[in-house]
Design a protein around this motif. Structure first.
Motif, mmCIF file in Angstrom:
data_model
loop_
_atom_site.group_PDB
_atom_site.id
_atom_site.type_symbol
_atom_site.label_atom_id
_atom_site.label_comp_id
_atom_site.label_asym_id
_atom_site.label_seq_id
_atom_site.Cartn_x
_atom_site.Cartn_y
_atom_site.Cartn_z
ATOM 1 N N ILE A 185 -8.958 1.338 -5.721
ATOM 2 C CA ILE A 185 -7.964 0.529 -5.008
ATOM 3 C C ILE A 185 -7.277 1.375 -3.930
ATOM 4 O O ILE A 185 -7.030 0.900 -2.817
ATOM 5 C CB ILE A 185 -6.947 -0.055 -6.005
ATOM 6 N N ALA A 186 -6.983 2.642 -4.250
ATOM 7 C CA ALA A 186 -6.348 3.523 -3.265
ATOM 8 C C ALA A 186 -7.237 3.697 -2.040
ATOM 9 O O ALA A 186 -6.769 3.631 -0.892
ATOM 10 C CB ALA A 186 -6.033 4.882 -3.894
ATOM 11 N N PRO A 211 0.797 -1.237 0.000
ATOM 12 C CA PRO A 211 0.000 0.000 0.000
ATOM 13 C C PRO A 211 0.825 1.280 0.000
ATOM 14 O O PRO A 211 0.458 2.255 -0.654
ATOM 15 C CB PRO A 211 -0.828 -0.130 1.286
ATOM 16 N N GLY A 212 1.950 1.281 0.720
ATOM 17 C CA GLY A 212 2.773 2.482 0.736
ATOM 18 C C GLY A 212 3.325 2.809 -0.635
ATOM 19 O O GLY A 212 3.330 3.970 -1.068
ATOM 20 N N LEU A 236 0.651 7.005 -6.994
ATOM 21 C CA LEU A 236 -0.681 7.406 -7.442
ATOM 22 C C LEU A 236 -0.647 8.479 -8.524
ATOM 23 O O LEU A 236 -1.411 8.411 -9.499
ATOM 24 C CB LEU A 236 -1.498 7.907 -6.242
ATOM 25 N N ASP A 237 0.206 9.486 -8.359
ATOM 26 C CA ASP A 237 0.255 10.554 -9.353
ATOM 27 C C ASP A 237 0.588 9.992 -10.731
ATOM 28 O O ASP A 237 -0.064 10.319 -11.736
ATOM 29 C CB ASP A 237 1.268 11.613 -8.921
ATOM 30 N N LEU A 238 1.597 9.130 -10.779
ATOM 31 C CA LEU A 238 2.000 8.530 -12.057
ATOM 32 C C LEU A 238 0.864 7.698 -12.641
ATOM 33 O O LEU A 238 0.554 7.805 -13.839
ATOM 34 C CB LEU A 238 3.237 7.655 -11.851
ATOM 35 N N ARG A 267 -11.556 13.822 -5.903
ATOM 36 C CA ARG A 267 -12.122 12.617 -5.302
ATOM 37 C C ARG A 267 -11.096 11.949 -4.392
ATOM 38 O O ARG A 267 -11.431 11.487 -3.287
ATOM 39 C CB ARG A 267 -12.556 11.655 -6.406
ATOM 40 N N LEU A 268 -9.842 11.926 -4.827
ATOM 41 C CA LEU A 268 -8.797 11.315 -4.018
ATOM 42 C C LEU A 268 -8.550 12.120 -2.743
ATOM 43 O O LEU A 268 -8.407 11.556 -1.647
ATOM 44 C CB LEU A 268 -7.511 11.197 -4.841
ATOM 45 N N ILE A 269 -8.515 13.432 -2.869
ATOM 46 C CA ILE A 269 -8.311 14.281 -1.689
ATOM 47 C C ILE A 269 -9.432 14.064 -0.681
ATOM 48 O O ILE A 269 -9.191 13.964 0.538
ATOM 49 C CB ILE A 269 -8.224 15.763 -2.113
ATOM 50 N N ALA A 270 -10.655 13.957 -1.158
ATOM 51 C CA ALA A 270 -11.790 13.729 -0.254
ATOM 52 C C ALA A 270 -11.640 12.389 0.469
ATOM 53 O O ALA A 270 -11.935 12.277 1.674
ATOM 54 C CB ALA A 270 -13.099 13.783 -1.032
#
Length: 723
Positions: free
Chosen positions: A377-378, A351-352, A358-360, A434-437
């Protein structure tokens, strides 16, 4: 030894361990201690004063001696700070006028006249050849006699020392806090953890040791007392070997392994064998550190211990004699095939790594379906990712919200900073939001219910200490990216250094920038005066220690930014000198006083980076005319000698802009999450505190808090970061 341990507690907690000694009438000695502390900007809490007053006078006097020495070191008052110009900041001459004065004195001196005339005839003059240049022309005592006394001001700093538990209890608490930290420690704190681990290895232990460097230091102490080692990767063993060799447990710098005793060799090999026996796939971890493992194998002689065959496999992989397919290579293969969803599914087991990629993944995804798969998945594995990584990724995407020409800044573990243009395509805004939330929701889930929150507003803009390496050891030091108000009309920088063996010349300078980060002016040994500022004069050697100062009248400074820096002109680096530090003081316009006054010191940080140009922080004037500091803690590589503000102004302005325009996650972010469900937040205005228990978050601990309160201050700010 106990004295150094007491000092360690005071530095980390601003608590004085309750001294052991007979009862008696110590009130007079306690009053004298309180008065002496005032000179350095400290005072005893009412509770501490009462406890000391009930001890014998001899006990209080003994405690006072150690305490005063400790607080003096904390603010830099343990050395003599002497400026080159005796009346600084008054009567600082124009630069060329001063140089001509030095030449005139040299021509009057029979020993130097010939050399000076010869140099002048060739059209160039070495300032260091002038007897009056760069060397103190007065004693420290003569400087004190020429200076006015400091006039007390309500704006002077007052740091309260609180009553602690007995020394053993304080050491145990501090050990548990540092060893169990969820974020990497800075160099000074890691060294302190090593001291504490030696004292506490057989006592209570933290529930977990999430930071690998901390685990190495604790394992070193456990090995010394025969306790079992805490190992779950082969790299844990490598870090332990580095610790035993007084090397770098972060593995950033090569370590020269010492010759280990047979018991130590057996312990390390047995540890390696157990890790691989439990999970053979962990052999792949060797690839990231092949060279150090090869050198370690030469010291451990694994062939002499056939009962640990898995340990021998570790070194066979390092030498390339045994194959161990890495996890990263499997991920890279999928990415080369543009199978983004497949790579994300594989990364679920790490997970780390997934979060750091994630950005890539979002940038190279072929379509919305793949981006949706990555985001899903994140969100699924987020609970398995450390709080520090979740917050780091949250901060990263916060800075991807806008297209800008601001350069990217990279900072290594030693504070070395460099910038590059940002050529990355943007992350689609809907996916980013969405990811930030999702990350905010995960953080909100992890944060404890604070109960009643009491917050000092000064802490809101302090950057979250996601790594102890984002700061420096010292006093009043905030993490990189923090913003703090500057309350005072006179701003004064100081630096001190003491060479170890070789003649060493550090130059304190200040670069003054326009709002667009272009150069306005500078203060240095080549520009002793500028609009609103004075330099104390160039000191070019420090066998007994040397200081330089820059004084700025903020109401006269026309620039938008002021960037203090310490340049190594010649000699030993920041990590080679016996001692070096930087700090700043704030005064009211009429206070006068000596060049260095400890109770006006707001910050003092150690200089211990690998570069040749130190950039501790930048001061900015906001639109309302008020000044704020933003903390940098950066070191630029510079050149091997003769670093000067004139030469590095372009590179300095680039890194300053990159940090100033970056949005860091601050304490305000976590407080907003903690109070998001309707929790009450009370702002502390410096007055009385509530009677009941609270969660207090601020720069310093107020007096009178309920004993059951949870207290988060600058000293333990890392405790805010969830695991």
């Amino acid at each position: 030894m106990s004295h150094s341990l007491e000092s360690l507690v005071i530095r980390h907690t601003h608590r004085l361990p309750l001294p052991a000694g007979p009862s008696g009438g110590g009130s007079s000695a306690a009053r004298r201690l309180d008065a002496a502390l005032t000179v350095a900007g400290f005072k005893l809490s009412a509770e501490l004063f009462e406890q000391l007053s009930g001890l014998s006078e001899a006990t209080v006097v003994r405690t006072a001696r150690q305490t005063l020495h400790t607080v003096s070191e904390m603010v830099g008052d343990h050395v003599r700070h002497n400026p080159y110009f005796i009346e600084f900041p008054a009567n600082v001459p124009d630069t060329e006028e001063f140089w001509m004065r030095c030449v005139t004195k040299a021509l009057r001196d029979e020993k130097s006249r010939g050399s000076v005339l010869s140099q002048l005839a060739h059209g160039a003059l070495d300032l260091l050849s002038l007897p009056a240049y760069g060397r103190y022309q007065h004693t420290y005592e003569e400087m004190l006699a020429a200076q006015s006394e400091l006039i007390a001001s309500a704006g002077d700093r007052v740091t309260v020392l609180h009553l602690g538990r007995d020394l053993e209890g304080e050491l145990t608490d501090l050990y548990l806090a540092l060893a169990g930290s969820t974020t990497p420690l800075g160099e000074e704190h890691l060294s302190d953890l090593r001291t504490l681990a030696g004292q506490c290895a057989l006592g209570p232990q933290p529930d977990s040791l999430p930071v690998r460097e901390n685990r190495a230091v604790v394992n070193e102490a456990r090995l010394a007392v025969g306790a079992g080692l805490l190992l779950d990767t082969v790299v844990d063993v490598l870090r332990l070997a580095c610790a035993l060799s007084d090397g770098d447990v972060t593995l950033q710098q090569p370590t020269r392994f010492r010759a280990f005793s047979r018991p130590v060799r057996r312990a390390l090999l047995a540890g390696l064998d157990a890790v691989i026996a439990a999970n053979p796939a962990k052999l792949a971890d060797v690839h990231a550190h092949r060279e150090p493992f090869k050198r370690l194998g030469e010291r451990l002689h694994p062939h002499e211990y056939p009962r640990w065959p898995h340990a021998a496999d570790v070194f066979a992989v390092a030498r390339g004699e045994k194959e161990a397919r890495t996890f990263d290579s499997r991920v890279e293969k999928l990415l080369d095939e543009f199978d983004v969803a497949g790579a994300a599914r594989l990364l679920k087991s790490a997970p780390g790594k997934l979060f750091r990629t994630l950005d890539l993944l979002l940038r190279i995804a072929a379509d919305q379906e793949e981006r949706d798969a990555v985001a899903a998945i994140a969100a699924q594995v987020a609970p398995e990712v450390s709080g520090r990584v979740v917050l780091s990724v949250r901060e990263h995407f916060q800075n991807r919200e806008r297209e800008t020409d601001t350069p990217r800044i990279f900072v290594n573990r030693r504070g070395g900073g460099w910038v590059t243009p940002d050529f990355r395509p943007p992350v689609p805004s809907a996916d980013r939001d969405r990811l930030i939330a999702a990350l905010d929701a995960e953080m909100r889930r992890r944060l404890p219910a604070p109960g009643r929150l009491l917050v000092d507003p000064a802490v809101f803009d302090v950057a979250l200490p996601l790594s102890g390496r984002a700061g420096a050891g010292g006093f009043g030091v905030l993490p990189r990216g923090s913003v703090s108000a500057v309350d005072g009309s006179q701003l004064r920088f100081f630096t001190y250094w003491k060479e170890t063996e070789n003649r060493t010349d550090y130059d304190l300078s200040a670069l003054l920038l326009h709002a667009d980060y272009s150069t306005d002016a500078w203060l240095s040994y080549t520009a002793l005066t500028a609009v609103g500022g004075e330099h104390s004069g160039d000191v070019t050697e420090a066998p007994d220690g040397a200081s330089e100062f820059i004084n700025l009248s903020l109401d006269r400074v026309r620039s938008a930014c002021v960037v203090p820096q310490v340049n190594i002109f010649s000699g030993e680096g920041f990590e080679q000198v016996e001692e070096s530090f930087f700090g700043f003081m704030l005064r009211d316009g009429e206070q006068k006083g000596r060049p260095f006054e400890p109770r006006t010191v707001r910050m003092k940080s150690e200089l211990r980076g690998t570069g040749r140009v130190a950039l501790p922080l930048v001061f900015r004037r906001e639109d309302d005319g008020r000044w704020h500091a933003k903390w940098l803690h950066l070191y630029l590589r510079g050149i091997s000698s003769a670093n000067r503000v004139e030469q590095n102004q372009v590179s300095v302005s680039k890194v300053v802009r990159a940090v100033v325009e970056r949005e860091y996650l601050t304490v305000r972010y976590l407080i907003d999450l903690m109070s998001g469900d309707g929790g009450a937040v009370d702002l502390w205005d410096g007055g009385p505190v509530p009677d009941g228990p609270v969660t207090y978050i601020g720069l310093e601990r107020p007096e009178g808090l309920h004993p059951d309160s949870r207290v988060i201050t600058l000293e333990n700010l890392r405790d805010l970061i969830p695991g």
